[in-house]
Scaffold this motif. Structure first.
Motif, PDB file in Angstrom:
ATOM      1  N   TYR A  54       0.838  -1.202   0.000  1.00 23.89           N
ATOM      2  CA  TYR A  54       0.000   0.000   0.000  1.00 23.89           C
ATOM      3  C   TYR A  54       0.868   1.245   0.000  1.00 23.89           C
ATOM      4  O   TYR A  54       0.631   2.193  -0.744  1.00 23.89           O
ATOM      5  CB  TYR A  54      -0.932   0.009   1.222  1.00 23.89           C
ATOM      6  N   TYR A  55       1.898   1.213   0.833  1.00 20.17           N
ATOM      7  CA  TYR A  55       2.799   2.373   0.909  1.00 20.17           C
ATOM      8  C   TYR A  55       3.524   2.595  -0.412  1.00 20.17           C
ATOM      9  O   TYR A  55       3.669   3.722  -0.882  1.00 20.17           O
ATOM     10  CB  TYR A  55       3.815   2.196   2.046  1.00 20.17           C
ATOM     11  N   GLU A  57       2.520   1.928  -3.320  1.00 21.99           N
ATOM     12  CA  GLU A  57       1.625   2.489  -4.333  1.00 21.99           C
ATOM     13  C   GLU A  57       1.178   3.923  -4.027  1.00 21.99           C
ATOM     14  O   GLU A  57       1.157   4.766  -4.915  1.00 21.99           O
ATOM     15  CB  GLU A  57       0.391   1.584  -4.501  1.00 21.99           C
ATOM     16  N   TYR A  58       0.828   4.189  -2.774  1.00 23.37           N
ATOM     17  CA  TYR A  58       0.208   5.486  -2.458  1.00 23.37           C
ATOM     18  C   TYR A  58       1.088   6.414  -1.634  1.00 23.37           C
ATOM     19  O   TYR A  58       0.695   7.547  -1.330  1.00 23.37           O
ATOM     20  CB  TYR A  58      -1.116   5.268  -1.724  1.00 23.37           C
ATOM     21  N   GLN A  59       2.239   5.940  -1.204  1.00 21.03           N
ATOM     22  CA  GLN A  59       3.175   6.789  -0.437  1.00 21.03           C
ATOM     23  C   GLN A  59       2.631   7.249   0.910  1.00 21.03           C
ATOM     24  O   GLN A  59       3.112   8.237   1.473  1.00 21.03           O
ATOM     25  CB  GLN A  59       3.598   8.019  -1.264  1.00 21.03           C
ATOM     26  N   ILE A  60       1.616   6.542   1.419  1.00 25.92           N
ATOM     27  CA  ILE A  60       1.170   6.816   2.786  1.00 25.92           C
ATOM     28  C   ILE A  60       0.862   5.499   3.486  1.00 25.92           C
ATOM     29  O   ILE A  60       0.536   4.497   2.836  1.00 25.92           O
ATOM     30  CB  ILE A  60      -0.104   7.697   2.855  1.00 25.92           C
ATOM     31  N   ALA A  61       0.985   5.504   4.812  1.00 24.91           N
ATOM     32  CA  ALA A  61       0.539   4.365   5.606  1.00 24.91           C
ATOM     33  C   ALA A  61      -0.957   4.535   5.808  1.00 24.91           C
ATOM     34  O   ALA A  61      -1.400   5.593   6.226  1.00 24.91           O
ATOM     35  CB  ALA A  61       1.272   4.344   6.941  1.00 24.91           C
ATOM     36  N   PRO A  62      -1.755   3.527   5.473  1.00 26.32           N
ATOM     37  CA  PRO A  62      -3.213   3.717   5.538  1.00 26.32           C
ATOM     38  C   PRO A  62      -3.717   3.849   6.978  1.00 26.32           C
ATOM     39  O   PRO A  62      -3.157   3.242   7.882  1.00 26.32           O
ATOM     40  CB  PRO A  62      -3.758   2.440   4.891  1.00 26.32           C
ATOM     41  N   ALA A  63      -4.763   4.638   7.164  1.00 25.07           N
ATOM     42  CA  ALA A  63      -5.430   4.716   8.460  1.00 25.07           C
ATOM     43  C   ALA A  63      -6.054   3.358   8.778  1.00 25.07           C
ATOM     44  O   ALA A  63      -6.320   2.567   7.874  1.00 25.07           O
ATOM     45  CB  ALA A  63      -6.499   5.799   8.418  1.00 25.07           C
ATOM     46  N   VAL A  66      -9.048   2.378   6.801  1.00 25.89           N
ATOM     47  CA  VAL A  66      -8.722   2.017   5.423  1.00 25.89           C
ATOM     48  C   VAL A  66      -8.107   0.626   5.375  1.00 25.89           C
ATOM     49  O   VAL A  66      -8.442  -0.193   4.522  1.00 25.89           O
ATOM     50  CB  VAL A  66      -7.750   3.063   4.830  1.00 25.89           C
ATOM     51  N   THR A 107      -0.754   8.669   9.099  1.00 25.75           N
ATOM     52  CA  THR A 107      -1.224  10.042   9.263  1.00 25.75           C
ATOM     53  C   THR A 107      -2.506  10.033  10.103  1.00 25.75           C
ATOM     54  O   THR A 107      -3.423   9.274   9.821  1.00 25.75           O
ATOM     55  CB  THR A 107      -1.535  10.659   7.882  1.00 25.75           C
TER      56      THR A 107
END
Lengths: 110, 133, 100
Positions: A54-55, A57-63, A66, A107
């Motif tokens: 996930y990271y 692909e989207y460059q964030i750690a999902p909440a 999510v 985040t």
């Protein structure tokens, strides 16, 4: 702070998150888990690997919300709930699983 | 009761910190289960352009984060038609943002709604909280 | 005297580009950087201003155009330079004016 794994030393921040995402190796996750008396099973790895993908692909750690939803879709509805995830990662799926996966803290996660 | 939140994005990415700050607030705010929409007007439409490659400027690209908004139930993304036209852009120049409808077996649906200035004005009028970046 | 002008603001947000264009002498160079690079794209309401100015050299910093995903939309006749090219431009001109 730092963590030892694979005969190497990895730098972490004051909360134990890996300082450099690209340093990550599976052994880092194993060592982080061992330090918290947790033995990683295939179920743990499914989540850790998902988080890393996930990271990537989207460059964030999902909440957590999510993550829960996505796990339900990817690994089956019976796993897409917070009870399942909290059983695997009692310190919080966001916090603990992201740490093992070498990601920053999600985040909005305090 | 869920309130209607709208985040208005008016600045181009990377030159200033506004675009990234807005994204962070949107992601954090998404945890509170409100009715969220995003509007991109003026130079804000540049935030959504395809093919952003920030390697050369040594900054992290946050372009992929927009693709994750659907996962956060942020699926009402208004792009103002006039702002695109002024900049010589069309929807094809923007990333294709989608969300998955769980109730319809994860069918992919478009998140971007191209609206005219007057349509956007009506949407804006309907909000409880408006935050501008 | 040759002057290198740099503009780092979007032409839709600020008057910096217009002011620069109005004051730049024939034979000088305008280098668009950061959000200034948007001025160099085609099909927008600013494009004509560059097209109708033949006595000024327009350049963009490639890294800034790539970061913003607009490299393919740059107008014809705009020279793309890298950071070393930026340094060369500074060295080639007598003075540098940054329109902030």
């Amino acid at each position: 702070m730092a963590i030892e794994a694979n005969g190497k030393t990895y730098e972490t921040d004051e909360e134990g998150y890996l300082s450099n995402l690209n340093d990550w190796e599976p052994e880092v996750a194993t060592a982080m888990a061992a330090a918290e008396d947790c033995e990683l099973t295939q179920e743990h790895w499914d989540i850790i690997n998902f988080l890393r993908e996930y990271y990537e692909e989207y460059q964030i750690a999902p909440a957590v919300r999510v993550l829960t939803k996505a796990v339900g879709k990817r690994l089956g509805k019976e796993k897409g709930n917070s009870k399942y995830l909290y059983e695997l990662f009692p310190y919080g799926p966001g916090k603990q699983a992201c740490k093992y996966a070498g990601l920053p803290k999600p985040t909005g996660c305090v | 009761m869920a309130k209607k939140f709208m985040y208005i994005n008016r600045k181009a990415p990377y030159g200033t910190i506004y675009a990234l700050e807005s994204l962070e607030v949107v992601l954090i705010g998404a945890a509170f289960d409100q009715d969220v929409s995003l509007a991109f007007i003026g130079d804000g439409v540049y935030q959504l352009t395809k093919g952003q490659n920030t390697k050369g400027i040594g900054q992290k690209s946050f372009s992929p984060v927009y693709m994750a908004l659907g996962d956060y139930d942020v699926n009402k993304i208004y792009v103002e038609k006039e702002s695109l036209e002024e900049r010589g852009l069309t929807l094809d120049d923007l990333q294709h943002l989608v969300w998955e409808d769980e109730d319809e077996d994860y069918a992919e649906k478009d998140s971007i709604r191209l609206v005219s200035r007057s349509e956007l004005s009506d949407v804006l009028d309907d909000q409880d909280v408006v935050l501008s970046f | 005297m040759t002057m290198l002008h740099t503009v780092n603001k979007s032409p839709f947000e600020s008057k910096a580009f217009d002011t620069c264009l109005g004051l730049a002498k024939s034979g000088s160079t305008i280098l668009l950087i950061e959000d200034g690079v948007y001025a160099a794209t085609t099909g927008n309401s600013v494009a004509d201003k560059i097209k109708n100015t033949s006595d000024i050299n327009f350049c963009v910093l490639g890294a800034d155009a790539q970061a913003r995903g607009i490299e393919a939309k740059l107008a014809e006749g705009i020279k793309v330079v890298d950071y070393e090219g930026f340094v060369d431009l500074v060295a080639e001109h007598d003075t540098v004016q940054a329109w902030l």
